[in-house]
Design a protein around this motif. Structure first.
Motif, PDB file in Angstrom:
ATOM      1  N   ARG A 160       0.837  -1.218   0.000  1.00 28.83           N
ATOM      2  CA  ARG A 160       0.000   0.000   0.000  1.00 28.83           C
ATOM      3  C   ARG A 160       0.865   1.259   0.000  1.00 28.83           C
ATOM      4  NH1 ARG A 160      -1.427   4.452   0.591  1.00 28.83           N
ATOM      5  NH2 ARG A 160      -3.163   5.347   1.754  1.00 28.83           N
ATOM      6  N   TYR A 161       1.984   1.238   0.723  1.00 26.08           N
ATOM      7  CA  TYR A 161       2.846   2.405   0.816  1.00 26.08           C
ATOM      8  C   TYR A 161       4.072   2.314  -0.101  1.00 26.08           C
ATOM      9  CZ  TYR A 161      -0.132   4.222   4.429  1.00 26.08           C
ATOM     10  OH  TYR A 161      -1.227   4.724   5.097  1.00 26.08           O
ATOM     11  N   ASN A 162       3.986   1.383  -1.062  1.00 28.19           N
ATOM     12  CA  ASN A 162       4.968   1.315  -2.153  1.00 28.19           C
ATOM     13  C   ASN A 162       6.399   1.146  -1.667  1.00 28.19           C
ATOM     14  OD1 ASN A 162       5.228   1.224  -4.983  1.00 28.19           O
ATOM     15  ND2 ASN A 162       5.977   3.337  -5.045  1.00 28.19           N
ATOM     16  N   GLU A 163       6.587   0.346  -0.626  1.00 27.41           N
ATOM     17  CA  GLU A 163       7.930   0.036  -0.159  1.00 27.41           C
ATOM     18  C   GLU A 163       8.666  -0.808  -1.198  1.00 27.41           C
ATOM     19  OE1 GLU A 163       9.276   1.266   2.411  1.00 27.41           O
ATOM     20  OE2 GLU A 163       7.711   1.763   3.863  1.00 27.41           O
ATOM     21  N   LYS A 164       9.962  -0.602  -1.298  1.00 24.97           N
ATOM     22  CA  LYS A 164      10.787  -1.407  -2.205  1.00 24.97           C
ATOM     23  C   LYS A 164      11.260  -2.692  -1.529  1.00 24.97           C
ATOM     24  CE  LYS A 164      10.425   1.772  -5.286  1.00 24.97           C
ATOM     25  NZ  LYS A 164       9.399   1.589  -6.356  1.00 24.97           N
ATOM     26  N   TYR A 165      11.334  -2.635  -0.192  1.00 20.71           N
ATOM     27  CA  TYR A 165      11.808  -3.787   0.568  1.00 20.71           C
ATOM     28  C   TYR A 165      10.871  -4.043   1.744  1.00 20.71           C
ATOM     29  CZ  TYR A 165      16.207  -3.243  -1.963  1.00 20.71           C
ATOM     30  OH  TYR A 165      17.153  -3.149  -2.944  1.00 20.71           O
ATOM     31  N   THR A 166      10.778  -5.279   2.126  1.00 21.03           N
ATOM     32  CA  THR A 166      10.157  -5.655   3.388  1.00 21.03           C
ATOM     33  C   THR A 166      11.117  -6.650   4.044  1.00 21.03           C
ATOM     34  OG1 THR A 166       8.139  -6.496   4.452  1.00 21.03           O
ATOM     35  CG2 THR A 166       8.744  -7.498   2.349  1.00 21.03           C
ATOM     36  N   GLY A 167      10.611  -7.534   4.876  1.00 21.00           N
ATOM     37  CA  GLY A 167      11.527  -8.473   5.502  1.00 21.00           C
ATOM     38  C   GLY A 167      10.827  -9.442   6.413  1.00 21.00           C
ATOM     39  N   VAL A 168      11.635 -10.148   7.161  1.00 21.07           N
ATOM     40  CA  VAL A 168      11.164 -11.125   8.139  1.00 21.07           C
ATOM     41  C   VAL A 168      11.915 -10.864   9.437  1.00 21.07           C
ATOM     42  CG1 VAL A 168      11.178 -13.569   8.754  1.00 21.07           C
ATOM     43  CG2 VAL A 168      10.582 -12.885   6.427  1.00 21.07           C
ATOM     44  N   SER A 169      11.189 -10.818  10.528  1.00 17.68           N
ATOM     45  CA  SER A 169      11.796 -10.624  11.846  1.00 17.68           C
ATOM     46  C   SER A 169      11.307 -11.728  12.776  1.00 17.68           C
ATOM     47  CB  SER A 169      11.403  -9.266  12.441  1.00 17.68           C
ATOM     48  OG  SER A 169      11.706  -8.198  11.555  1.00 17.68           O
ATOM     49  N   VAL A 170      12.231 -12.399  13.425  1.00 21.16           N
ATOM     50  CA  VAL A 170      11.884 -13.354  14.478  1.00 21.16           C
ATOM     51  C   VAL A 170      12.428 -12.785  15.780  1.00 21.16           C
ATOM     52  CG1 VAL A 170      12.035 -15.719  15.316  1.00 21.16           C
ATOM     53  CG2 VAL A 170      11.991 -15.276  12.841  1.00 21.16           C
ATOM     54  N   PHE A 171      11.520 -12.564  16.736  1.00 19.70           N
ATOM     55  CA  PHE A 171      11.894 -11.840  17.953  1.00 19.70           C
ATOM     56  C   PHE A 171      11.386 -12.560  19.194  1.00 19.70           C
ATOM     57  CE2 PHE A 171       7.784 -10.290  16.599  1.00 19.70           C
ATOM     58  CZ  PHE A 171       7.055 -10.154  17.777  1.00 19.70           C
ATOM     59  N   PHE A 172      12.006 -12.231  20.315  1.00 16.93           N
ATOM     60  CA  PHE A 172      11.539 -12.738  21.596  1.00 16.93           C
ATOM     61  C   PHE A 172      10.323 -11.927  22.034  1.00 16.93           C
ATOM     62  CE2 PHE A 172      15.938 -14.392  22.014  1.00 16.93           C
ATOM     63  CZ  PHE A 172      15.632 -15.698  22.383  1.00 16.93           C
ATOM     64  N   VAL A 173       9.236 -12.612  22.323  1.00 14.94           N
ATOM     65  CA  VAL A 173       7.991 -11.942  22.672  1.00 14.94           C
ATOM     66  C   VAL A 173       8.095 -11.342  24.070  1.00 14.94           C
ATOM     67  CG1 VAL A 173       5.498 -12.237  22.981  1.00 14.94           C
ATOM     68  CG2 VAL A 173       6.713 -13.571  21.230  1.00 14.94           C
ATOM     69  N   ASP A 174       7.646 -10.085  24.174  1.00 16.69           N
ATOM     70  CA  ASP A 174       7.407  -9.500  25.494  1.00 16.69           C
ATOM     71  C   ASP A 174       5.906  -9.222  25.586  1.00 16.69           C
ATOM     72  OD1 ASP A 174       6.968  -7.200  23.993  1.00 16.69           O
ATOM     73  OD2 ASP A 174       8.869  -6.258  24.551  1.00 16.69           O
ATOM     74  N   GLU A 175       5.480  -8.407  26.531  1.00 17.59           N
ATOM     75  CA  GLU A 175       4.040  -8.207  26.701  1.00 17.59           C
ATOM     76  C   GLU A 175       3.486  -7.089  25.820  1.00 17.59           C
ATOM     77  OE1 GLU A 175       2.302  -9.354  30.782  1.00 17.59           O
ATOM     78  OE2 GLU A 175       4.234  -8.441  31.277  1.00 17.59           O
ATOM     79  N   GLY A 176       4.308  -6.518  24.946  1.00 20.36           N
ATOM     80  CA  GLY A 176       3.831  -5.540  23.983  1.00 20.36           C
ATOM     81  C   GLY A 176       3.389  -6.215  22.699  1.00 20.36           C
ATOM     82  N   ILE A 177       3.181  -5.416  21.654  1.00 18.61           N
ATOM     83  CA  ILE A 177       2.782  -5.928  20.346  1.00 18.61           C
ATOM     84  C   ILE A 177       3.962  -5.775  19.390  1.00 18.61           C
ATOM     85  CG2 ILE A 177       1.210  -5.644  18.396  1.00 18.61           C
ATOM     86  CD1 ILE A 177      -0.894  -4.634  20.331  1.00 18.61           C
ATOM     87  N   ASP A 178       4.553  -6.921  19.009  1.00 14.87           N
ATOM     88  CA  ASP A 178       5.698  -6.940  18.081  1.00 14.87           C
ATOM     89  C   ASP A 178       6.838  -6.063  18.573  1.00 14.87           C
ATOM     90  OD1 ASP A 178       4.101  -8.533  16.430  1.00 14.87           O
ATOM     91  OD2 ASP A 178       3.333  -6.816  15.314  1.00 14.87           O
ATOM     92  N   SER A 179       7.064  -6.048  19.878  1.00  7.92           N
ATOM     93  CA  SER A 179       7.981  -5.077  20.472  1.00  7.92           C
ATOM     94  C   SER A 179       9.234  -5.683  21.100  1.00  7.92           C
ATOM     95  CB  SER A 179       7.241  -4.255  21.530  1.00  7.92           C
ATOM     96  OG  SER A 179       6.645  -5.093  22.508  1.00  7.92           O
ATOM     97  N   GLY A 180       9.368  -7.008  21.116  1.00  5.27           N
ATOM     98  CA  GLY A 180      10.503  -7.627  21.780  1.00  5.27           C
ATOM     99  C   GLY A 180      11.778  -7.556  20.962  1.00  5.27           C
ATOM    100  N   PRO A 181      12.926  -7.846  21.589  1.00  5.97           N
ATOM    101  CA  PRO A 181      14.214  -7.820  20.883  1.00  5.97           C
ATOM    102  C   PRO A 181      14.273  -8.885  19.792  1.00  5.97           C
ATOM    103  CG  PRO A 181      14.464  -8.806  23.059  1.00  5.97           C
ATOM    104  CD  PRO A 181      13.069  -8.267  23.001  1.00  5.97           C
ATOM    105  N   ILE A 182      14.914  -8.527  18.688  1.00  7.09           N
ATOM    106  CA  ILE A 182      14.933  -9.370  17.489  1.00  7.09           C
ATOM    107  C   ILE A 182      16.155 -10.287  17.522  1.00  7.09           C
ATOM    108  CG2 ILE A 182      15.058  -9.325  14.973  1.00  7.09           C
ATOM    109  CD1 ILE A 182      13.842  -6.401  15.268  1.00  7.09           C
TER     110      ILE A 182
END
Length: 254
Positions: A160-182
């Motif tokens: 939707r925002y015409n990004e040229k790149y995206t990616g994949v992140s695997v992180f340790f879950v904390d109690e936030g939303i997608d906020s833990g260290p990668i």
């Protein structure tokens, strides 16, 4: 290492990828059980008819027919069922009722003595008692370059925002939303991919990243990548207006 998967019986993308993951985990690790959540593409629990109506209203008739047909065909193909893939690998299901954080559900998970939890499409908020249940922690797969594009449906928003790149992140879950260290992050060129092709591509890379994470955790030799809140962008489920902008930008769903 004893792993419990936290996932859902997604009829489109997950079965083949989870099959790949289980087949390719290193010898020192195994999936000993799985929690299967109810499928909830809109980020909350809804009836099947509510999901159908919402899909039609937001994405339109063509999208509805395409994925409706794929959904029906998936029911006729055992290889498209996460539950069937797990049965093929003799991975038991952890039967839970309601919210995973309820003490009785935690007790059921604890019986399998997990070292590590891995969330792939886990669609509930995980509280601290769950996160502390496995001594190696809880990993989550997110198909975007965190801290950008936290939240729902990142494959839609990067197009939707015409990004040229995206990616994949695997992180340790904390109690936030997608906020833990990668732990592992890979950059992906979008090119001319449709959303469907992008999801397929990043899910496959995601399984490879999870396997890499398991190796790192087993060795204990890794460095975490920051996931700073100051740089985050966050998105919820698209509206009809967002879909119109997506199509106007020349992007394709499939």
């Amino acid at each position: 290492m004893r792993i419990i998967l936290l996932t859902q019986d997604d009829p489109f993308y997950l079965a083949e990828n989870i099959d790949f993951l289980i087949k390719n985990l290193p010898e020192h690790s195994e999936v000993v059980a799985t929690v299967l959540f109810e499928v909830s593409p809109f980020g909350k629990r809804e009836t099947f008819s509510e999901k159908m109506k919402k899909t039609y209203d937001i994405f339109g008739a063509s999208f509805f027919v395409h994925y409706g047909t794929k959904f029906i065909l998936s029911k006729l193909n055992s290889n498209k069922s996460v539950k069937n893939i797990l049965a093929k690998h003799n991975v038991p299901l952890v039967e839970i009722e309601g919210n995973i954080n309820k003490p009785e559900n935690l007790d059921r998970i604890r019986e399998y003595e997990p070292d590590l939890l891995v969330s792939i499409g886990g669609n509930q908020i995980f509280k601290r008692p769950l996160l502390d249940l496995a001594p190696k922690g809880c990993l989550n797969l997110h198909t975007a370059l965190l801290p950008k594009y936290r939240g729902l449906m990142p494959s839609f928003w990067v197009l939707r925002y015409n990004e040229k790149y995206t990616g994949v992140s695997v992180f340790f879950v904390d109690e936030g939303i997608d906020s833990g260290p990668i732990l592992v992050q890979k950059k992906v060129e979008i090119g001319d991919r449709s959303q469907e092709a992008l999801i397929n591509h990043t899910k496959q890379i995601g399984m490879e990243c999870i396997i890499e994470c398991v190796e790192k955790i087993h060795s204990g030799n890794y460095e975490l990548i920051p996931n700073p809140d100051e740089e985050l962008t966050y998105f919820t489920f698209p509206t009809k207006e967002d879909v119109a902008a997506f199509l106007k930008a020349g992007k394709k769903f499939y």
